[in-house]
Write a protein that holds these residues in place. Structure first.
Motif, short mmCIF file in Angstrom:
data_model
loop_
_atom_site.label_atom_id
_atom_site.label_comp_id
_atom_site.label_asym_id
_atom_site.label_seq_id
_atom_site.Cartn_x
_atom_site.Cartn_y
_atom_site.Cartn_z
N GLN A 177 4.32 -0.96 8.04
CA GLN A 177 4.90 -0.32 6.85
C GLN A 177 5.41 1.08 7.20
O GLN A 177 6.46 1.50 6.74
CB GLN A 177 3.85 -0.23 5.74
N GLY A 214 3.02 -10.17 -1.03
CA GLY A 214 1.72 -9.57 -0.69
C GLY A 214 1.73 -8.68 0.53
O GLY A 214 0.71 -8.11 0.91
N THR A 246 6.60 -3.90 -2.45
CA THR A 246 6.70 -3.02 -3.62
C THR A 246 6.07 -1.66 -3.31
O THR A 246 6.57 -0.62 -3.73
CB THR A 246 5.98 -3.67 -4.82
N PHE A 247 4.97 -1.69 -2.55
CA PHE A 247 4.25 -0.47 -2.18
C PHE A 247 5.18 0.45 -1.38
O PHE A 247 5.31 1.64 -1.69
CB PHE A 247 3.03 -0.89 -1.35
N1 LIG Z 1 -0.85 0.25 2.87
C1 LIG Z 1 -1.48 -0.13 1.76
N2 LIG Z 1 -2.63 0.45 1.37
C2 LIG Z 1 -3.29 0.07 0.27
N3 LIG Z 1 -2.89 -0.91 -0.53
C3 LIG Z 1 -1.75 -1.55 -0.21
C4 LIG Z 1 -0.99 -1.20 0.94
N4 LIG Z 1 0.08 -2.02 1.01
C5 LIG Z 1 0.01 -2.83 -0.06
N5 LIG Z 1 -1.09 -2.56 -0.79
C6 LIG Z 1 -1.55 -3.25 -2.00
O1 LIG Z 1 -1.44 -4.65 -1.75
C7 LIG Z 1 -1.01 -5.35 -2.91
C8 LIG Z 1 0.25 -6.15 -2.59
O2 LIG Z 1 1.31 -5.23 -2.31
P1 LIG Z 1 2.72 -5.33 -3.00
O3 LIG Z 1 2.61 -5.70 -4.45
O4 LIG Z 1 3.46 -4.09 -2.66
O5 LIG Z 1 3.29 -6.55 -2.18
P2 LIG Z 1 4.66 -7.32 -2.37
O6 LIG Z 1 5.14 -7.63 -1.00
O7 LIG Z 1 5.57 -6.54 -3.25
O8 LIG Z 1 4.15 -8.63 -3.07
P3 LIG Z 1 4.90 -9.56 -4.14
O9 LIG Z 1 6.22 -9.89 -3.52
O10 LIG Z 1 3.97 -10.70 -4.30
O11 LIG Z 1 5.03 -8.69 -5.37
C9 LIG Z 1 -0.80 -4.30 -3.98
O12 LIG Z 1 -1.97 -4.25 -4.77
C10 LIG Z 1 -0.64 -3.01 -3.19
O13 LIG Z 1 -1.07 -1.88 -3.94
#
Ligand SMILES: Nc1ncnc2c1ncn2[C@@H]1O[C@H](COP(=O)(O)OP(=O)(O)OP(=O)(O)O)[C@@H](O)[C@H]1O
Length: 603
Positions: free
Chosen positions: A241, A267, A271-272
């Motif tokens: 990331q 996951g 989004t993060f």
């Molecule tokens: N580096 C990080 N540290 C702490 N928490 C994280 C980190 N990266 C992601 N997360 C947490 O992991 C979970 C999944 O992340 P996120 O929603 O950003 O994924 P995504 O790829 O957008 O998934 P989707 O496509 O299913 O929405 C969230 O609760 C997010 O807060």
């Protein structure tokens, strides 16, 4: 008949032939003697006989309304009974239809606002008013405004009294004007329309001010909060990331533009990372535009909007050769796109390739720059294993052709990937890790396809299979009779079904486990061309189950989970926002949002 036979009193007129036959000689209905026995009603048999009623043209008015009552009222005992609504005997059948809410007219919106005045605060009433005038097309919006303007502006008056420390200030035209400006801002967000365009009076404001809303909206972030957010979250990024974040921020700083694609299965923290990039740019008082292909994906990003409405994309992208966005250089959106540092487009894999091409043409023109996207940096994010663009009545080949990868622009894309599933890593759950891998295999086409049927077989450990809907409900919604009050619990579970019939059955069973009375809401369905009315009787329209529409007979309880089916007031109320019903009034449903950025907001 309904006086004498208690079973007939449970039926509507059109249902009679199913259980009764007409005796020509006695000129009376009599119960069928054969057929399927009706449970709990001895000596009553049903068949699949269909009842048909003569259609009536609405010009034949009282007859038309009598017929409308007969297809809606159960067990009428007389014509007078049909005309009686809540103990009040109406003069005409039309009036009875009106009181039963079977006719479409402004009184619906009047009653809805009257309900909201009893239960909601001024901000909520204002939002409801904006939604009504932009999406329900009342014929006399000014009359509605005049009737409810005091309630709509109550918070403005209250604020003034506190600011001036003078509780005696009375409502003035300036206060009404401020109320109108706030409503206009909401109408611009909901439907991109000024008040004057929806039949209302225009507020006293300079047009410059109205149109600059869009620009102001992107500059109103609290810089301190954003800086703190960035400080706290950058150290949390994992290696992958971090690399993505740094590459993208470097590209933003270099101002060289370009097209990036963040390939991230669910996951992995897409989004993060995107939220962090948006916050970093905005914390420097620069503009970063957050777009998503669907309203519900837009709700996950701060300041997120649907690409279609923000970029004013044409609706018929399919049929236009070289579409462009309907944005001029002098418009607020035009200025915004000229000043912007980055556009993020989430769930871009669902977008039609021509929408990206339209953005490319428009940006080149607006920014007077012939580089790709006019030299602006575009970050696309999504997962091609998920839903591709939907082409109505198209084949899979049409979908692939509509996909972004089929666009010549894709040759310029720089791909960045995230692969570590953060949901699995954070919870350290082995079964989740296995499920995530199986999902990826499925998406990558690694699960073998049966050559004869064209189907794939899921392995027994893919997930837990159950035999009946009841067991499924018990597993997904255990102890729902108590747990329905817990919004966090509700927000994490849902049952998906492919067919409406299954959805109705599941909803019915789950709802029956929640205590409380059912309240019925009926839709008002009508034909726009009055000459077609005899060909499309109301009960036929009522029987249609159109995708994306609620059923004609919507039955709800307090505590039921509902889902908004259109982008009513994005980003709070989008197609897909789930809410829990809090209060059911005759013309208004009060509910609490249970998922997304606005969870726990009441609406
Ligand atoms: N580096 C990080 N540290 C702490 N928490 C994280 C980190 N990266 C992601 N997360 C947490 O992991 C979970 C999944 O992340 P996120 O929603 O950003 O994924 P995504 O790829 O957008 O998934 P989707 O496509 O299913 O929405 C969230 O609760 C997010 O807060």
């Amino acid at each position: 008949m309904c006086e004498a036979d208690p079973f007939a009193a449970t039926l509507m007129y059109v249902e009679m032939p199913k259980y009764y036959t007409w005796n020509q000689s006695t000129k009376k209905f009599q119960r069928r003697k054969q057929g399927t026995p009706v449970p709990d009603w001895p000596q009553v048999f049903s068949t699949d006989a269909l009842g048909r009623m003569y259609t009536v043209h609405p010009r034949n008015d009282e007859c038309f309304y009598l017929r409308l009552l007969l297809v809606n009222v159960r067990g009428p005992k007389s014509f007078a009974h049909l005309k009686t609504v809540n103990g009040h005997q109406c003069q005409t059948y039309r009036e009875a239809c009106q009181l039963l809410g079977l006719l479409e007219n402004d009184s619906h919106w009047d009653l809805t606002l009257a309900d909201s005045v009893v239960s909601s605060n001024a901000y909520q009433i204002r939002t409801l008013f904006a939604i009504i005038i932009t999406t329900c097309f009342p014929s006399q919006p000014i009359q509605l405004w005049n009737k409810y303007k005091d309630a709509i502006c109550e918070d403005i008056l209250h604020r003034l009294r506190i600011q001036t420390n003078n509780p005696d200030i009375q409502i003035t035209d300036e206060i009404y004007n401020e109320g109108l400006i706030l409503i206009e801002d909401q109408c611009l967000t909901i439907a991109n329309k000024l008040l004057i365009e929806v039949g209302m009076i225009a507020p006293n404001r300079s047009m410059h001010d109205a149109f600059n809303q869009e620009l102001n909206r992107e500059l109103q972030y609290n810089v301190d909060t954003l800086q703190e957010f960035v400080r706290n979250n950058v150290p949390l990024l994992n290696e992958q990331q971090k690399q993505v974040y740094e590459t993208l921020m470097q590209a933003v700083d270099n101002n060289t533009g370009g097209l990036f694609f963040l390939d991230a299965p669910g996951g992995t923290g897409k989004t993060f990372v995107i939220s962090l990039i948006l916050a970093t740019i905005r914390s420097r008082c620069d503009i970063a535009l957050a777009l998503a292909s669907s309203g519900i994906a837009a709700t996950l990003l701060d300041g997120g909007r649907t690409a279609h409405s923000a970029l004013k994309l044409p609706l018929n992208l399919n049929t236009i050769d070289t579409p462009t966005c309907n944005i001029s250089r002098s418009s607020a959106m035009g200025k915004l796109l000229m000043q912007c540092k980055l556009i993020v487009w989430d769930e871009c894999t669902m977008a039609h390739k021509k929408s990206l091409e339209a953005l490319n043409f428009t940006l080149k023109d607006l920014r007077r720059n012939n580089n790709i996207f006019g030299g602006l940096m575009i970050l696309l994010a999504g997962d091609f294993r998920q839903t591709l663009p939907v082409v109505p009545r198209g084949t899979p080949a049409d979908e692939l052709n509509a996909c972004l990868k089929a666009s010549p622009l894709w040759n310029n894309v720089k791909t960045l990937s995230l692969t570590t599933n953060m949901r699995v890593q954070l919870q350290n759950d082995q079964s989740a890790a296995q499920f995530s891998k199986q999902l990826l295999d499925l998406g990558n086409g690694k699960v073998p396809v049966d050559a004869t049927s064209g189907l794939i077989t899921l392995t027994n450990d893919f997930c837990r299979f159950v035999d009946t809907q009841l067991v499924l409900i018990e597993n997904v919604f255990p102890n729902i009779s108590e747990n329905y009050k817990n919004y966090a619990w509700l927000s994490q579970r849902a049952i998906l079904a492919a067919k409406n019939n299954d959805v109705h059955a599941l909803n019915f069973t789950i709802q029956s486990k929640i205590a409380g009375d059912l309240v019925t809401y009926k839709s008002v369905d009508s034909i726009t061309n009055p000459d077609d009315v005899v060909n499309y009787p109301t009960e036929f329209l009522n029987s249609l189950e159109i995708p994306g529409f609620p059923p004609h007979n919507l039955q709800l309880k307090v505590g039921t989970v509902i889902m908004i089916l259109r982008n009513l007031n994005p980003p709070r109320l989008c197609n897909g926002t789930r809410l829990s019903v809090k209060r059911l009034m005759p013309n208004l449903i009060e509910a609490t949002i249970i998922n997304g950025k606005y969870a726990e907001d009441e609406t």
